[in-house]
Design an enzyme around this catalytic site. Structure first.
Site, short mmCIF file in Angstrom:
data_model
loop_
_atom_site.label_atom_id
_atom_site.label_comp_id
_atom_site.label_asym_id
_atom_site.label_seq_id
_atom_site.Cartn_x
_atom_site.Cartn_y
_atom_site.Cartn_z
CG HIS A 13 -0.18 0.07 2.54
ND1 HIS A 13 -0.74 -0.33 3.71
CD2 HIS A 13 1.07 0.47 2.87
CE1 HIS A 13 0.13 -0.16 4.71
NE2 HIS A 13 1.23 0.31 4.21
CB CYS A 23 4.38 5.72 5.45
SG CYS A 23 5.18 4.57 6.57
CG HIS A 28 5.36 0.92 2.55
ND1 HIS A 28 4.70 2.08 2.20
CD2 HIS A 28 4.89 0.60 3.78
CE1 HIS A 28 3.90 2.47 3.17
NE2 HIS A 28 3.99 1.58 4.16
CG HIS A 30 3.52 -3.20 6.58
ND1 HIS A 30 4.58 -2.73 7.31
CD2 HIS A 30 2.97 -2.12 5.98
CE1 HIS A 30 4.66 -1.42 7.20
NE2 HIS A 30 3.69 -1.02 6.38
CG HIS A 67 1.20 -12.40 -1.91
ND1 HIS A 67 1.04 -13.19 -0.79
CD2 HIS A 67 2.53 -12.34 -2.15
CE1 HIS A 67 2.22 -13.59 -0.37
NE2 HIS A 67 3.14 -13.08 -1.17
CD GLU A 135 1.29 -0.55 8.98
OE1 GLU A 135 0.33 -0.33 8.23
OE2 GLU A 135 1.97 0.33 9.53
#
Length: 179
Positions: A13, A23, A28, A30, A67, A135
């Protein structure tokens, strides 16, 4: 009594409007851990709050983010076009995909799933207590029922790409939620 079920997904995201340049300006990802907490005032005939097998739709929901690129609906049309062009698995969501946004979104959806789950084994008043979204290894957000006042969307604002829907064993659970 309280029970907890853990789910996992890997997702990508951009979290716009946050303080960190990393961010808000970069795609990126998680490794998320989602904890679902459920209560009941009574145990079923198997001495359980509810059988975890009844959370199969919750598993399918969380797997929908695995994914997957979580695309905030407020993104520019240019980025939306790019994401859909180069990604088959896209979840377009009405909240910024922060841990807090995911916690609210998942609480909202899991609560609907539980309300539409048949309890036929003597279960009591089964209720979603909270949803905790990790996260990172050191940080999480947790949404409770009282946090639903922060929700300014409905289920029709959530879209899963065709590639995600094709992987669902059966989409009847989703159709039941959106009717």
């Amino acid at each position: 009594m309280l029970i907890r079920k853990l789910f996992k997904f890997e997702g990508a995201h951009i979290v716009r409007n946050c303080s960190s340049h990393r961010c808000r300006e970069n795609i990126h990802g998680h490794s998320y851990i989602v904890e679902v907490f459920i209560t009941s005032d009574k145990l079923d005939r198997g001495y359980m709050v509810m059988d975890f097998v009844l959370l199969d739709k919750v598993k399918e929901l969380v797997d929908s983010f695995d994914h997957t690129y979580s695309l905030w609906r407020e993104e520019s049309e240019e980025l939306k076009s790019f994401v859909y062009k180069y990604n088959r698995r896209v979840a377009e969501i009405p909240v910024s995909p922060s841990a807090e946004g995911y916690a609210l979104l998942l609480f909202y959806l899991i609560d609907k799933i539980l309300q539409n789950t048949a309890h036929e084994n003597g279960e009591g008043n089964v209720q979603l207590s909270s949803v905790r979204v990790h996260e990172t290894a050191t940080g999480y957000a947790e949404a409770f029922r009282e946090d639903m006042k922060l929700v300014d969307f409905d289920i029709h604002d959530i879209r899963f790409s065709e590639a995600i829907r094709e992987e669902w064993k059966n989409d009847a659970w989703w159709k039941q939620l959106v009717k």
